[in-house]
Design an enzyme around this catalytic site. Structure first.
Site, short mmCIF file in Angstrom:
data_model
loop_
_atom_site.label_atom_id
_atom_site.label_comp_id
_atom_site.label_asym_id
_atom_site.label_seq_id
_atom_site.Cartn_x
_atom_site.Cartn_y
_atom_site.Cartn_z
N CYS B 30 0.98 -1.05 -0.11
CA CYS B 30 -0.06 -0.11 0.06
C CYS B 30 0.78 1.52 0.09
CB CYS B 30 -1.07 0.25 1.39
SG CYS B 30 -2.08 1.62 1.61
N LYS B 57 -9.76 -9.08 5.94
CA LYS B 57 -9.29 -8.14 6.75
C LYS B 57 -9.94 -8.72 8.15
CE LYS B 57 -10.35 -4.09 4.45
NZ LYS B 57 -10.81 -3.14 4.25
N VAL B 70 -5.92 1.58 6.71
CA VAL B 70 -4.39 1.12 6.98
C VAL B 70 -3.72 2.57 6.31
CG1 VAL B 70 -4.59 -0.86 7.72
CG2 VAL B 70 -3.37 -0.36 4.93
N GLU B 86 -5.10 7.68 8.83
CA GLU B 86 -5.01 9.32 7.50
C GLU B 86 -2.84 9.39 7.54
OE1 GLU B 86 -6.89 10.04 5.41
OE2 GLU B 86 -8.47 9.20 6.33
N SER B 87 -2.14 8.55 5.99
CA SER B 87 -1.14 8.75 5.84
C SER B 87 -0.88 9.72 6.60
CB SER B 87 -1.22 7.89 5.12
OG SER B 87 -1.04 8.96 3.57
#
Lengths: 241, 241
Positions: B30, B57, B70, B86-87
């Site tokens: 990802c 999941k 993720v 939230e990256s």
């Protein structure tokens, strides 16, 4: 600090005093632009406002907002006179640049949690857009509010930011200010249940009286009149000018 | 610091040492999760990684990532053991919490400009997604890269963040790492023009050798193999485990 009519195609880029204060390019009824107004007013940052017609955009808008978006904050006092876009980035910039009346907490974890909450609010802005623009039935609107009801309960304070409004409160308020538009469109299926949303209801009663909110406030009737004019294809940008 | 196989439905939530260090819930391929890996590694923050099968999941994922997304960073050393999602919010949190090797500049204006640039990168992530998931023709992919080519020219430094990689570099890199997938799908219409993107090309040659990038690197062939397995409906999450 605030200007009148919305400038459109063929307009002249207004000459403003060479005072070095930031210039906010805005549209009076845009909820994202409202976030920037609330932050500027909360922090008492002197600024000029230039309202822009978003249907027929002025040719000069590209000079201060390359993606032709509002809000855009033109920092004429800075070297190379850059413009900032994206409402949340503008607000965080103002909060970091001007220390008075901080909006976000200082603690990194609490900051992150407040930002995540506002990020999760995009479920509400999206659901609201569906109702207002696409005539959606609001099915996804109400469950999205539950998250904020629960969060207020968890925080145990009148405002999301504590004893007075802060980042979360001001960033989400503009959509609540426009609830009357959803009510008008959804009619009988409008379901703002004051038991289900007891804490949000109390929050609404409080925040609507806040002086910062009042500094950029339009009534439910005004929002509805604006929305009807837009729906009719004759957007009345200057309703409050 | 890093764990092996992706845990799926029916798995047991792994018992980890009670050491109080953050736990990153991730998926190996990802690009958004990669942002969090790069920030943790750039800042040398001790952490555990738990990889998650996103097709099936694990039931326990909801406990650490309420939206089942993720990356999620579970802060087991903090009161009430909150999780961040939230990256970009995770990365900003890490940058504020851990002073070593700062990623964002300290100056509010420069911070805002870097954040706007990463926000504008969503044009590229969107265009990439269209190619990779929906078989798009990449028409909107190439012009989006022009913005970054121009910006590197304007900044006049080898990296977006100066003489070494920083926030912008690490936040946009994961999609460049996956260019081979776009090349494979677009075939002859793939058009990464090394003249048009001269500065980005030089940047790519440099950043791929960066030790932080190498700490979470997969080769073009590996990304392609992963993508083909996903396309075939048999996602090989554990390709690198």
């Amino acid at each position: 600090m605030s200007a009148g009519k919305h400038l459109g195609k063929g307009s002249v880029h207004p000459a403003l005093p060479d005072d070095g204060v930031p210039r906010l390019y805005s549209m009076r009824f845009c909820p994202f632009a409202e976030r920037a107004h609330l932050a500027l007013n909360a922090k008492k940052v002197p600024h000029h406002t230039i309202y822009v017609n978003l249907t027929e955009k002025p040719e000069w808008l590209v000079d201060v907002s390359p993606l032709l978006k509002v809000p855009a904050l033109h920092l004429v006092g800075e070297k190379a006179q850059p413009s900032l876009i994206e409402s949340l980035i503008i607000v965080e910039y103002l909060d970091e640049k001007y220390p008075e009346n901080p909006l976000l907490p200082k603690d990194p974890l609490k900051r992150a949690q407040d930002k995540i909450l506002v990020e999760r609010f995009s479920a509400i802005t999206g659901a609201f857009m569906k109702i207002v623009i696409h005539g959606g039935d609001g099915a996804d609107f109400w469950p999205a509010i539950d998250i904020f009801e629960a969060e207020l309960g968890k925080r145990g304070t009148p405002y999301f930011s504590g004893e007075k409004p802060g980042f979360v409160d001001y960033m989400i308020w503009p959509w609540f200010e426009r609830l009357a538009v959803a009510e008008f469109i959804l009619k009988e299926s409008y379901n703002f249940d004051k038991k289900r949303y007891a804490k949000i209801s109390a929050w609404l009663d409080l925040i609507v009286k806040d002086e910062v909110v009042q500094s950029h406030y339009a009534t439910p009737e005004q929002h509805l009149t604006y929305w009807k004019s837009r729906k009719a294809g004759q957007t009345n940008y200057d309703l409050l000018a």
